[in-house]
Write a protein that holds these residues in place. Structure first.
Motif, PDB file in Angstrom:
ATOM      1  N   GLY A 100     108.883  42.301  -1.185  1.00 25.40           N
ATOM      2  CA  GLY A 100     107.892  41.713  -2.073  1.00 25.40           C
ATOM      3  C   GLY A 100     106.582  41.437  -1.357  1.00 25.40           C
ATOM      4  N   ILE A 101     106.673  40.990  -0.128  1.00 25.98           N
ATOM      5  CA  ILE A 101     105.471  40.730   0.668  1.00 25.98           C
ATOM      6  C   ILE A 101     104.712  42.030   0.924  1.00 25.98           C
ATOM      7  N   LEU A 102     105.438  43.068   1.261  1.00 27.73           N
ATOM      8  CA  LEU A 102     104.800  44.364   1.488  1.00 27.73           C
ATOM      9  C   LEU A 102     104.078  44.828   0.223  1.00 27.73           C
ATOM     10  N   LYS A 103     104.709  44.640  -0.919  1.00 26.19           N
ATOM     11  CA  LYS A 103     104.095  45.009  -2.191  1.00 26.19           C
ATOM     12  C   LYS A 103     102.822  44.182  -2.421  1.00 26.19           C
ATOM     13  N   MET A 104     102.886  42.897  -2.105  1.00 30.03           N
ATOM     14  CA  MET A 104     101.706  42.040  -2.239  1.00 30.03           C
ATOM     15  C   MET A 104     100.569  42.560  -1.373  1.00 30.03           C
ATOM     16  N   LYS A 137      96.795  41.330  -2.400  1.00 34.27           N
ATOM     17  CA  LYS A 137      96.870  39.944  -2.868  1.00 34.27           C
ATOM     18  C   LYS A 137      96.170  39.023  -1.881  1.00 34.27           C
ATOM     19  N   ASP A 138      95.885  37.842  -2.342  1.00 26.77           N
ATOM     20  CA  ASP A 138      95.201  36.846  -1.527  1.00 26.77           C
ATOM     21  C   ASP A 138      96.003  36.519  -0.267  1.00 26.77           C
ATOM     22  N   CYS A 139      95.280  36.348   0.832  1.00 19.37           N
ATOM     23  CA  CYS A 139      95.879  36.048   2.137  1.00 19.37           C
ATOM     24  C   CYS A 139      96.797  34.821   2.065  1.00 19.37           C
ATOM     25  N   LYS A 140      96.370  33.787   1.360  1.00 13.49           N
ATOM     26  CA  LYS A 140      97.158  32.555   1.278  1.00 13.49           C
ATOM     27  C   LYS A 140      98.510  32.800   0.628  1.00 13.49           C
ATOM     28  N   GLU A 141      98.534  33.640  -0.378  1.00  6.35           N
ATOM     29  CA  GLU A 141      99.799  33.959  -1.057  1.00  6.35           C
ATOM     30  C   GLU A 141     100.742  34.717  -0.118  1.00  6.35           C
ATOM     31  N   VAL A 142     100.178  35.660   0.613  1.00  2.00           N
ATOM     32  CA  VAL A 142     100.986  36.460   1.549  1.00  2.00           C
ATOM     33  C   VAL A 142     101.541  35.559   2.649  1.00  2.00           C
ATOM     34  N   SER A 201     105.880  32.712   5.396  1.00  2.00           N
ATOM     35  CA  SER A 201     106.421  31.453   5.891  1.00  2.00           C
ATOM     36  C   SER A 201     107.786  31.160   5.270  1.00  2.00           C
ATOM     37  N   ALA A 202     107.913  31.422   3.977  1.00  2.00           N
ATOM     38  CA  ALA A 202     109.198  31.214   3.295  1.00  2.00           C
ATOM     39  C   ALA A 202     110.265  32.141   3.873  1.00  2.00           C
ATOM     40  N   SER A 203     109.888  33.369   4.185  1.00  2.00           N
ATOM     41  CA  SER A 203     110.836  34.318   4.779  1.00  2.00           C
ATOM     42  C   SER A 203     111.273  33.859   6.160  1.00  2.00           C
ATOM     43  N   ARG A 204     110.312  33.368   6.946  1.00  2.00           N
ATOM     44  CA  ARG A 204     110.646  32.878   8.281  1.00  2.00           C
ATOM     45  C   ARG A 204     111.603  31.687   8.189  1.00  2.00           C
ATOM     46  N   THR A 205     111.344  30.792   7.251  1.00  2.00           N
ATOM     47  CA  THR A 205     112.228  29.640   7.065  1.00  2.00           C
ATOM     48  C   THR A 205     113.632  30.098   6.688  1.00  2.00           C
ATOM     49  N   ALA A 206     113.711  31.080   5.806  1.00  2.00           N
ATOM     50  CA  ALA A 206     115.022  31.610   5.404  1.00  2.00           C
ATOM     51  C   ALA A 206     115.740  32.236   6.597  1.00  2.00           C
TER      52      ALA A 206
END
Length: 86
Positions: free
Chosen positions: A20-24, A29-34, A39-44
């Motif tokens: 999903g991030i790659l698609k963004m 998409k906006d840098c903040k969204e990416v 960050s969520a992926s790293r936490t996971a």
């Protein structure tokens, strides 16, 4: 080490997040969204690492305890794995 379905499913979810991030990124998409999604992926990933290390530690301590072995080194090794992962 037995990697159970829960662990494997966590990795599959993370894989989906990364796609999903790659698609963004491809959609500019906006840098903040990416960054938020990264960050969520790293936490996971961090939580999955913790789950795997703790599950392995429990298994190793049980086996060592049955054999009358010292478990202190096992705990140190687990802590070192967690520290290295950060």
């Amino acid at each position: 080490m037995d990697y159970n379905d829960q662990m494997k499913n966590r990795i599959k979810r993370i894989e989906g997040q990364l796609r999903g991030i790659l698609k963004m990124m491809e959609e500019n998409k906006d840098c903040k969204e990416v960054i938020t999604q990264l960050s969520a992926s790293r936490t996971a990933l961090d939580r999955t690492i913790g789950l795997i290390v703790s599950s392995n530690l429990v298994e190793c301590v049980r086996n060592a305890d049955k054999n009358g072995e010292n478990t202190e080194e096992l705990v140190k090794e687990a802590v070192n794995l967690l520290v290295k992962s950060r």
